[in-house]
Motif scaffolding. Sequence first.
Motif, PDB file in Angstrom:
ATOM      1  N   CYS A  66       0.846  -1.205   0.000  1.00  0.00           N
ATOM      2  CA  CYS A  66       0.000   0.000   0.000  1.00  0.00           C
ATOM      3  C   CYS A  66       0.879   1.252   0.000  1.00  0.00           C
ATOM      4  CB  CYS A  66      -0.950  -0.037   1.184  1.00  0.00           C
ATOM      5  SG  CYS A  66      -2.072  -1.443   1.150  1.00  0.00           S
ATOM      6  N   SER A  67       1.232   1.768   1.176  1.00  0.00           N
ATOM      7  CA  SER A  67       2.127   2.926   1.225  1.00  0.00           C
ATOM      8  C   SER A  67       3.483   2.520   0.658  1.00  0.00           C
ATOM      9  CB  SER A  67       2.260   3.432   2.658  1.00  0.00           C
ATOM     10  OG  SER A  67       2.827   2.436   3.481  1.00  0.00           O
ATOM     11  N   TYR A  68       4.192   3.488   0.079  1.00  0.00           N
ATOM     12  CA  TYR A  68       5.404   3.121  -0.645  1.00  0.00           C
ATOM     13  C   TYR A  68       6.558   4.097  -0.479  1.00  0.00           C
ATOM     14  CZ  TYR A  68       3.145   6.290  -4.009  1.00  0.00           C
ATOM     15  OH  TYR A  68       2.510   7.363  -4.603  1.00  0.00           O
ATOM     16  N   LEU A  69       6.333   5.253   0.184  1.00  0.00           N
ATOM     17  CA  LEU A  69       7.389   6.228   0.420  1.00  0.00           C
ATOM     18  C   LEU A  69       7.326   6.722   1.855  1.00  0.00           C
ATOM     19  CD1 LEU A  69       7.244   8.477  -2.786  1.00  0.00           C
ATOM     20  CD2 LEU A  69       9.044   6.849  -2.181  1.00  0.00           C
ATOM     21  N   GLN A  70       8.474   7.183   2.371  1.00  0.00           N
ATOM     22  CA  GLN A  70       8.546   7.673   3.737  1.00  0.00           C
ATOM     23  C   GLN A  70       9.104   9.087   3.759  1.00  0.00           C
ATOM     24  OE1 GLN A  70       8.693   8.871   7.228  1.00  0.00           O
ATOM     25  NE2 GLN A  70      10.802   8.670   6.562  1.00  0.00           N
ATOM     26  N   SER A  71       8.436   9.937   4.504  1.00  0.00           N
ATOM     27  CA  SER A  71       8.936  11.276   4.800  1.00  0.00           C
ATOM     28  C   SER A  71       8.202  11.852   5.995  1.00  0.00           C
ATOM     29  CB  SER A  71       8.754  12.225   3.604  1.00  0.00           C
ATOM     30  OG  SER A  71       9.123  13.536   3.940  1.00  0.00           O
ATOM     31  N   LEU A  72       6.939  11.435   6.171  1.00  0.00           N
ATOM     32  CA  LEU A  72       6.069  12.074   7.158  1.00  0.00           C
ATOM     33  C   LEU A  72       6.216  11.508   8.570  1.00  0.00           C
ATOM     34  CD1 LEU A  72       2.791  12.359   5.042  1.00  0.00           C
ATOM     35  CD2 LEU A  72       4.597  14.058   5.347  1.00  0.00           C
ATOM     36  N   LEU A  73       6.873  10.350   8.730  1.00  0.00           N
ATOM     37  CA  LEU A  73       7.031   9.780  10.069  1.00  0.00           C
ATOM     38  C   LEU A  73       7.693  10.811  10.977  1.00  0.00           C
ATOM     39  CD1 LEU A  73       6.587   7.180  11.737  1.00  0.00           C
ATOM     40  CD2 LEU A  73       8.935   6.526  11.136  1.00  0.00           C
ATOM     41  N   ARG A  74       7.023  11.106  12.079  1.00  0.00           N
ATOM     42  CA  ARG A  74       7.439  12.228  12.920  1.00  0.00           C
ATOM     43  C   ARG A  74       8.843  12.026  13.485  1.00  0.00           C
ATOM     44  NH1 ARG A  74       6.089  16.210  11.494  1.00  0.00           N
ATOM     45  NH2 ARG A  74       6.207  17.269  13.505  1.00  0.00           N
ATOM     46  N   PRO A  75       9.702  13.046  13.360  1.00  0.00           N
ATOM     47  CA  PRO A  75      11.076  12.938  13.881  1.00  0.00           C
ATOM     48  C   PRO A  75      11.123  12.594  15.361  1.00  0.00           C
ATOM     49  CG  PRO A  75      10.858  14.870  12.470  1.00  0.00           C
ATOM     50  CD  PRO A  75       9.475  14.315  12.653  1.00  0.00           C
ATOM     51  N   CYS A  76      10.147  13.108  16.136  1.00  0.00           N
ATOM     52  CA  CYS A  76      10.147  12.819  17.578  1.00  0.00           C
ATOM     53  C   CYS A  76       9.928  11.333  17.834  1.00  0.00           C
ATOM     54  CB  CYS A  76       9.089  13.655  18.298  1.00  0.00           C
ATOM     55  SG  CYS A  76       7.405  13.464  17.672  1.00  0.00           S
ATOM     56  N   ILE A  77       9.157  10.671  16.974  1.00  0.00           N
ATOM     57  CA  ILE A  77       8.917   9.229  17.142  1.00  0.00           C
ATOM     58  C   ILE A  77      10.177   8.441  16.790  1.00  0.00           C
ATOM     59  CG2 ILE A  77       7.611   7.259  16.240  1.00  0.00           C
ATOM     60  CD1 ILE A  77       5.210   9.134  15.930  1.00  0.00           C
ATOM     61  N   ILE A  78      10.819   8.817  15.681  1.00  0.00           N
ATOM     62  CA  ILE A  78      12.069   8.151  15.292  1.00  0.00           C
ATOM     63  C   ILE A  78      13.104   8.282  16.410  1.00  0.00           C
ATOM     64  CG2 ILE A  78      13.994   8.197  13.651  1.00  0.00           C
ATOM     65  CD1 ILE A  78      12.012   9.139  11.516  1.00  0.00           C
ATOM     66  N   ARG A  79      13.145   9.471  17.004  1.00  0.00           N
ATOM     67  CA  ARG A  79      14.127   9.742  18.065  1.00  0.00           C
ATOM     68  C   ARG A  79      13.750   9.049  19.378  1.00  0.00           C
ATOM     69  NH1 ARG A  79      13.474  14.653  17.824  1.00  0.00           N
ATOM     70  NH2 ARG A  79      12.111  15.008  19.608  1.00  0.00           N
ATOM     71  N   GLU A  80      12.518   9.237  19.820  1.00  0.00           N
ATOM     72  CA  GLU A  80      12.111   8.729  21.140  1.00  0.00           C
ATOM     73  C   GLU A  80      12.065   7.204  21.192  1.00  0.00           C
ATOM     74  OE1 GLU A  80       9.330  12.687  22.023  1.00  0.00           O
ATOM     75  OE2 GLU A  80       8.394  10.771  21.527  1.00  0.00           O
ATOM     76  N   LEU A  81      11.636   6.577  20.097  1.00  0.00           N
ATOM     77  CA  LEU A  81      11.556   5.116  20.068  1.00  0.00           C
ATOM     78  C   LEU A  81      12.841   4.471  19.544  1.00  0.00           C
ATOM     79  CD1 LEU A  81       7.895   4.475  18.807  1.00  0.00           C
ATOM     80  CD2 LEU A  81       8.742   4.765  21.143  1.00  0.00           C
ATOM     81  N   GLU A  82      13.822   5.328  19.199  1.00  0.00           N
ATOM     82  CA  GLU A  82      15.126   4.841  18.718  1.00  0.00           C
ATOM     83  C   GLU A  82      14.946   3.838  17.568  1.00  0.00           C
ATOM     84  OE1 GLU A  82      18.240   4.349  22.011  1.00  0.00           O
ATOM     85  OE2 GLU A  82      16.363   3.966  23.088  1.00  0.00           O
ATOM     86  N   LEU A  83      14.198   4.276  16.568  1.00  0.00           N
ATOM     87  CA  LEU A  83      13.845   3.352  15.486  1.00  0.00           C
ATOM     88  C   LEU A  83      15.050   2.918  14.663  1.00  0.00           C
ATOM     89  CD1 LEU A  83      10.400   4.740  14.268  1.00  0.00           C
ATOM     90  CD2 LEU A  83      10.913   3.031  16.020  1.00  0.00           C
ATOM     91  N   GLY A  84      16.076   3.757  14.589  1.00  0.00           N
ATOM     92  CA  GLY A  84      17.289   3.341  13.903  1.00  0.00           C
ATOM     93  C   GLY A  84      17.911   2.124  14.566  1.00  0.00           C
ATOM     94  N   ARG A  85      17.927   2.120  15.881  1.00  0.00           N
ATOM     95  CA  ARG A  85      18.461   0.974  16.622  1.00  0.00           C
ATOM     96  C   ARG A  85      17.584  -0.258  16.427  1.00  0.00           C
ATOM     97  NH1 ARG A  85      17.675  -1.043  21.762  1.00  0.00           N
ATOM     98  NH2 ARG A  85      16.363   0.707  22.429  1.00  0.00           N
TER      99      ARG A  85
END
Length: 554
Positions: A66-85
Amino acid sequence: MWRRSFSTLPGKKWDAVVIGGGHNGLTAAAYLARGGLSVAVLERRHVIGGAAVTEEIVPGFKFSRCSYLQSLLRPCIIRELELGRHGLKLLKRSPSSFTPCLDGRYLLLGPDQELNHSEISKFSKHDADAYPRYEKQLERFCGFMDPLLDATPPESLQGASSLNDKLRNKMYKSAFWARCLRQAASLGQKDMVDFMDLLLAPASKVLNNWFESDVLKATLATDAVIGSTASVHTPGSGYVLLHHVMGETDGEKGIWSYVEGGMGSVSMAIANAAKEAGAQIFTNAEVSEILTDDSSIVKGVLLSDGTRVESSAILSNATPYRTYVELVPTNVLPEKFVDAIKNSDYSSATTKINLAVDNLPQFQCCNTNHSSPGPEHFGTIHIGAESMDEVHSACHDSENGQPSRRPVIEMTIPSTLDNTISPPGKHVINLFIQYTPYKPSDGNWEDPTYREAFAQRCFKLIDEYAPGFSSSIISYDMLTPPDLEREIGLTGGNIFHGAMGLDSLFLMRPVKKWSNYRSPLKGLYLCGSGAHPGGGVMGAPGRNAAHVVLQDLK
């Protein structure tokens, strides 16, 4: 990976149950678990992710269905949930846009300002000079909007409230509006007038006031109608142009990216964060009813297999219609509230086709023939939209009940940057297609012959720009509006859980008086895209709703 024995579900009373394992539901679960609550996520399908999902429909090819591109995922969520890790890896696209023309010309756009000026100058020197000013203005408007996305709307309290609750609510609303006034003052009157014009005007008017080149205007206009049934001439479509610069990738504003492993990797990273915090995730766990007691307070959910799961709070990642009309028993919610939910716009004219191909499309206008990706392959490829009139004509067909004769197609080829989703030398191609009515007047999406005829119409249109494209197709997966409703749970096939018109945003999403994620049924909350700030792989509704629940349960 996520499925647990259902025997652990009914044996305890959970602090919170999340209906649906889409990215917003998983985000809510992660924040609730981090807040110390016991949380169960119940996903109907065999795989988590909702519309942000990766599935191997064709052996060896992993589709972002369905969805196919990423840009809107909130920076605070990426940071707070440590999604890179937790495994999230974003792949930046440059160039990010390619529009081929049948007359042999083409337009490339991206984060490189020198490239943009050179490319646009092929069509109009005036537009090449205006384009940076256009982007800067949209960036200023996004700066005004950005804080609103991570905030609970300043809704009035409903029902009986304590004096402390009333004081807290009044202070929150005062601070919220004071912050908005400060931001408006910082924009200045000219920008505020232009901002209001953007919010209320058709996209065509906004773009005509800025530019003269048909190809540039059409390329930008597709941002304004994506996922909707609107035309570029529809009043209020202008504000969606903000998507062109909204969001970011690794701190770079306005950059849209692919996700390594497909969009399901976004959901998987959030799920990993939720699991680490203590949330439990169950797949093949379809909720059939929200259970209430006699005093209109939630007490749990009933699964389709008869399992009862008790909980003090229910957060629904399903659409507002599915939640309040289909899952809550009749006569529990106020009639006016249910009518407002039923009368919301869930219409869709979107079809998604995911393809496995054995080579890259060779665009005639580029006059190249190479097996490795060129600049034209990395970004979003705009097919069948060389002018705004063409986009409007495609919409007009759908308004008359028929799929567009010349559909507007956004093609992406994520395998040009992601070597984990297709076999060597072969590629995954996504086609996001408009306009396809839910109930066509000239056929039925359940008819295999009708479906195949429309798919071939799309492939033949691409052949006009990239001869031989059709012969490169190994296999494909097609999701029309009824398919999106049946398989993914999107009411009407609407990818945003409900239209994103100005009458359905902020304090009016999902309906007036209930924009703060709560509902007339105590203990039931909405945490999906049907709540503020709306659709897209953003995570903000899930994060915001979780904060409201944690506040209420204190």
